[in-house]
Design a protein around this motif. Structure first.
Motif, PDB file in Angstrom:
ATOM      1  N   ASN A  41       1.003  -1.334   0.106  1.00 47.56           N
ATOM      2  CA  ASN A  41      -0.235   0.002   0.143  1.00 47.56           C
ATOM      3  C   ASN A  41       0.808   1.110   0.005  1.00 47.56           C
ATOM      4  O   ASN A  41       0.735   2.275  -0.846  1.00 47.56           O
ATOM      5  N   LEU A  42       1.658   1.348   0.932  1.00 45.95           N
ATOM      6  CA  LEU A  42       2.834   2.302   1.187  1.00 45.95           C
ATOM      7  C   LEU A  42       3.559   2.680  -0.295  1.00 45.95           C
ATOM      8  O   LEU A  42       4.005   3.731  -0.929  1.00 45.95           O
ATOM      9  N   GLU A  43       4.288   1.487  -0.829  1.00 43.97           N
ATOM     10  CA  GLU A  43       4.829   1.540  -2.118  1.00 43.97           C
ATOM     11  C   GLU A  43       3.920   1.942  -3.411  1.00 43.97           C
ATOM     12  O   GLU A  43       4.504   2.988  -4.167  1.00 43.97           O
ATOM     13  N   SER A  44       2.680   1.856  -3.316  1.00 48.64           N
ATOM     14  CA  SER A  44       1.707   2.462  -4.130  1.00 48.64           C
ATOM     15  C   SER A  44       1.704   3.651  -4.073  1.00 48.64           C
ATOM     16  O   SER A  44       1.663   4.720  -5.053  1.00 48.64           O
ATOM     17  N   LEU A  45       1.449   4.269  -2.829  1.00 50.28           N
ATOM     18  CA  LEU A  45       1.521   5.801  -2.468  1.00 50.28           C
ATOM     19  C   LEU A  45       2.678   6.422  -2.758  1.00 50.28           C
ATOM     20  O   LEU A  45       2.548   7.753  -3.514  1.00 50.28           O
ATOM     21  N   SER A  46       3.905   5.893  -2.822  1.00 46.16           N
ATOM     22  CA  SER A  46       5.082   6.602  -3.146  1.00 46.16           C
ATOM     23  C   SER A  46       5.227   6.946  -4.401  1.00 46.16           C
ATOM     24  O   SER A  46       6.293   7.344  -4.844  1.00 46.16           O
ATOM     25  N   ASP A  53       6.465  14.926  -4.301  1.00 46.82           N
ATOM     26  CA  ASP A  53       6.638  16.359  -4.400  1.00 46.82           C
ATOM     27  C   ASP A  53       6.140  17.180  -2.807  1.00 46.82           C
ATOM     28  O   ASP A  53       6.411  18.159  -2.524  1.00 46.82           O
ATOM     29  N   ASN A  54       5.442  16.225  -2.175  1.00 51.44           N
ATOM     30  CA  ASN A  54       5.032  16.619  -0.635  1.00 51.44           C
ATOM     31  C   ASN A  54       4.250  17.958  -0.978  1.00 51.44           C
ATOM     32  O   ASN A  54       4.154  18.851   0.001  1.00 51.44           O
ATOM     33  N   ASN A  55       3.369  18.105  -2.016  1.00 49.54           N
ATOM     34  CA  ASN A  55       2.562  19.245  -2.004  1.00 49.54           C
ATOM     35  C   ASN A  55       1.133  19.133  -1.359  1.00 49.54           C
ATOM     36  O   ASN A  55       1.140  17.973  -0.624  1.00 49.54           O
ATOM     37  N   ALA A 130       6.815   1.169  13.809  1.00 52.13           N
ATOM     38  CA  ALA A 130       7.111   2.146  12.717  1.00 52.13           C
ATOM     39  C   ALA A 130       7.319   1.315  11.310  1.00 52.13           C
ATOM     40  O   ALA A 130       8.491   0.309  11.566  1.00 52.13           O
ATOM     41  N   LEU A 131       6.943   1.612  10.403  1.00 46.13           N
ATOM     42  CA  LEU A 131       7.132   0.936   8.885  1.00 46.13           C
ATOM     43  C   LEU A 131       7.400   2.128   7.852  1.00 46.13           C
ATOM     44  O   LEU A 131       6.355   2.974   7.710  1.00 46.13           O
ATOM     45  N   HIS A 132       8.429   2.095   7.400  1.00 42.59           N
ATOM     46  CA  HIS A 132       8.850   2.931   6.041  1.00 42.59           C
ATOM     47  C   HIS A 132       9.180   2.421   4.907  1.00 42.59           C
ATOM     48  O   HIS A 132       9.691   1.349   4.966  1.00 42.59           O
ATOM     49  N   VAL A 133       8.834   3.174   3.783  1.00 47.16           N
ATOM     50  CA  VAL A 133       8.960   2.632   2.521  1.00 47.16           C
ATOM     51  C   VAL A 133       9.680   3.714   1.773  1.00 47.16           C
ATOM     52  O   VAL A 133       9.357   4.861   1.801  1.00 47.16           O
ATOM     53  N   PRO A 134      10.830   3.572   1.036  1.00 49.92           N
ATOM     54  CA  PRO A 134      11.476   4.566   0.333  1.00 49.92           C
ATOM     55  C   PRO A 134      10.517   5.214  -0.717  1.00 49.92           C
ATOM     56  O   PRO A 134       9.705   4.616  -1.279  1.00 49.92           O
ATOM     57  N   VAL A 135      10.935   6.662  -1.030  1.00 54.87           N
ATOM     58  CA  VAL A 135      10.280   7.250  -2.028  1.00 54.87           C
ATOM     59  C   VAL A 135      11.519   7.663  -3.124  1.00 54.87           C
ATOM     60  O   VAL A 135      12.469   8.134  -2.743  1.00 54.87           O
ATOM     61  N   PHE A 136      11.193   7.451  -4.370  1.00 59.21           N
ATOM     62  CA  PHE A 136      12.127   7.771  -5.266  1.00 59.21           C
ATOM     63  C   PHE A 136      11.492   8.814  -6.576  1.00 59.21           C
ATOM     64  O   PHE A 136      10.416   8.429  -6.817  1.00 59.21           O
ATOM     65  N   ARG A 137      12.395   9.432  -7.195  1.00 59.71           N
ATOM     66  CA  ARG A 137      11.952  10.166  -8.343  1.00 59.71           C
ATOM     67  C   ARG A 137      13.012   9.919  -9.329  1.00 59.71           C
ATOM     68  O   ARG A 137      13.953  10.234  -9.111  1.00 59.71           O
ATOM     69  N   GLY A 138      12.557   9.003 -10.318  1.00 58.72           N
ATOM     70  CA  GLY A 138      13.614   8.931 -11.401  1.00 58.72           C
ATOM     71  C   GLY A 138      14.885   7.988 -10.858  1.00 58.72           C
ATOM     72  O   GLY A 138      15.922   8.371 -11.512  1.00 58.72           O
TER      73      GLY A 138
END
Length: 550
Positions: A41-46, A53-55, A130-138
């Motif tokens: 679920n979090l990877e889908s959001l990421s 962009d955290n807008n 706590a559960l964290h998944v990384p966020v990547f752009r390109g």
């Protein structure tokens, strides 16, 4: 007699260990699936640009995700690539805080892979993960999305339900040896090495658990926490729970006295009987037992044999009942896991579809997970599998009466269990319609389940749901009516809006999807309150023709 007792005892212990293994494996699989689902679920959001962009739009998505899942998570957080909190909901007072010193965050920043923390005490006063998944752009690391999960909800769902007899229970330790869960007061949060230091027989098991191995053990102890229970023999099975970057180990333990109490009682009675026979034999031999005493003793012996046979029959019956109970328990646990996974994947898909350009590959992957979990549920939900699988819309001539009857066959078991009377009013010679049977079944099932929920608070004998099908001009009308409390006047205009739900655990997408299906078939759907009591959901379909494919 001794042989019968020992053989039955060995069989019961074997059955116990098999039951413990089933419980341990099912709980481990459930916990692993639980975290795997959240990671997906979090990877889908990421992958959503607004969240990367955290807008403001991305923050709104995070808020919606939290609101849809707040029964299971306590907060959602967006970190930047340095480990600084960019956004936190619902409490935003921590924004700008540097949490890169936390161990799981350090691992995230170093490996750029999903991480799961150890259990820790949150500032709100409860144990959390706590559960964290990384966020990547390109391909460039841009921080992470994380959630905080209340560990108590995991314990209640997967661990507290494990009960074998009166003393059997489960306990869990982390990879580092901290006791994450135990029903014994004062043990949770301590080092397992400290807890078992006075019991050398447990050290080998604990060392195997800390290595992530599985196995079984028999041991004796004289205390549970601060309680002195005397010398007690226990049987335990342990099994690893592999979650992301770490692992836990679960142990299921049961007392011999509890499991074999019936056999121990039988053994004691048998010993007394044999002892009595032995003493009587000596006495009768000394007195030169007369013939009538011998005959009388023969009658006693026959009666004793009959009673012993009855005891053996009772033992066989207890064994059969035990097997049935274990099977029922296992089936219930087995079905709960895929159903829970289906629900979480469906919620993730519904949320993901809010994006203007959803990632179809991600949606297909989610639907494949739903299909797989549907197969695991077996015959119980086999007839529902067609609605969950990815499929193309297939419109054609459709007998609406037959479709309604088939749908009722799916829902009737649930209605019977909930003591709801289903009434069907169908007019003969209805015109055929052009539509997709599975999609229309989905709409009708959704309305029926909502109606069953609406009458739950009624007295059992008064719970009633009515399904009516009739022609109205050039259309066919289908109405689902209940005698529940009805819909609040200020909410009746909002029930078809996304994320609006009257249920505490509802996602608010069922009626939205139903309306989309009906409108794609060229029809309409609406809700009204009944004059006396309850509400009616109605949809119409054009006779002979259908709408555009969806």
């Amino acid at each position: 007699f001794s042989y019968i007792y020992k053989d039955t005892k060995s069989y019961e212990i074997k059955q116990l260990k098999e039951a413990q293994t089933i419980h341990a494996k099912q709980s481990a699989q459930g916990i692993e699936d639980f975290f795997a689902s959240w990671i997906r679920n979090l990877e889908s959001l990421s992958k959503i640009d607004a969240i990367i962009d955290n807008n403001n739009v991305g923050k709104r998505y995070l808020n919606l995700f939290y609101e849809a899942n707040k029964e299971q998570i306590t907060s959602i957080t967006r970190l930047d690539e340095r480990g600084v909190i960019l956004y936190n909901f619902p409490a935003n007072s921590s924004e700008g805080m540097d949490v890169s010193g936390q161990e799981h965050v350090r691992m995230l920043l170093q490996d750029h892979k999903p991480v799961i923390s150890d259990v820790f005490r949150a500032v709100e006063g409860f144990d959390s993960i706590a559960l964290h998944v990384p966020v990547f752009r390109g391909g460039v690391f841009k921080g992470s999305i994380g959630i905080l999960i209340n560990f108590e909800s995991i314990a209640k769902r997967f661990l507290e339900v494990i009960k074998i007899g009166k003393t059997g229970y489960a306990w869990v330790i982390s990879r580092d040896g901290m006791v994450l869960y135990s029903p014994v007061p004062g043990v949770t949060g301590k080092s397992i090495l400290e807890v078992v230091k006075d019991y050398p027989m447990l050290m080998d098991m604990v060392n195997d658990m800390l290595k992530g191995e599985e196995g079984s053990v028999e041991y004796t102890f004289d205390k549970i926490g601060a309680w002195d229970v005397g010398q007690t023999r226990k049987f335990a099975v342990y099994y690893p729970v592999r979650i992301g970057n770490t692992f836990w180990s679960i142990a299921v333990a049961s007392s011999e006295k509890d499991v074999l109490s019936g056999l121990i009682s039988f053994k004691n009675k048998l010993s007394l009987v044999i002892g009595a026979l032995f003493i009587c034999g000596i006495v009768f031999s000394a007195l030169g037992a007369k013939a009538w005493i011998v005959l009388k003793e023969e009658d006693k012996r026959n009666k004793l044999e009959h009673e012993l046979q009855q005891k053996c029959d009772e033992l066989a019956h207890i064994t059969r009942v035990s097997k049935v109970d274990q099977l029922a328990s296992t089936l219930a646990h087995e079905v709960n896991q895929p159903l829970g996974a289906i629900l979480r994947n469906a919620e993730a898909a519904a949320l993901f579809l809010q994006d203007s350009s959803p990632d179809l590959d991600e949606l297909r992957a989610i639907m494949e997970d739903i299909s797989k979990d549907g197969h695991r549920a077996g015959e119980v939900i086999d007839r529902m599998r067609a609605m969950m699988n990815p499929r193309k819309t297939e419109k054609g001539p459709l007998d609406l009466n037959l479709m309604v009857k088939n749908t009722l066959a799916l829902v009737r078991p649930s209605a019977d269990k909930r003591q709801v009377q289903l009434l069907l009013k169908i007019e003969a010679n209805l015109p055929s319609i052009h539509g997709d049977e599975i999609q229309l079944q989905q709409v009708l099932i959704n309305l029926l389940i909502n109606a069953l929920d609406a009458v739950d608070d009624n007295p059992p004998r008064t719970r009633r749901v009515t399904i009516g099908v009739r022609p109205v001009g050039s259309t066919v009308e289908v109405a689902v009516s209940d005698n529940g409390p009805g819909i609040a006047a200020d909410k009746i205009q909002s029930i078809f809006e996304p994320f609006f739900s009257t249920k505490p655990d509802g996602l608010g997408m069922g009626l939205v999807i139903s309306r989309s299906i009906i409108e794609a078939h060229g029809g309409q759907i609406w809700a009204t309150n009944n004059e006396s009591r309850g509400a009616t959901f109605t949809f119409t379909l054009t006779a002979g023709l259908g709408g555009e494919a969806i």
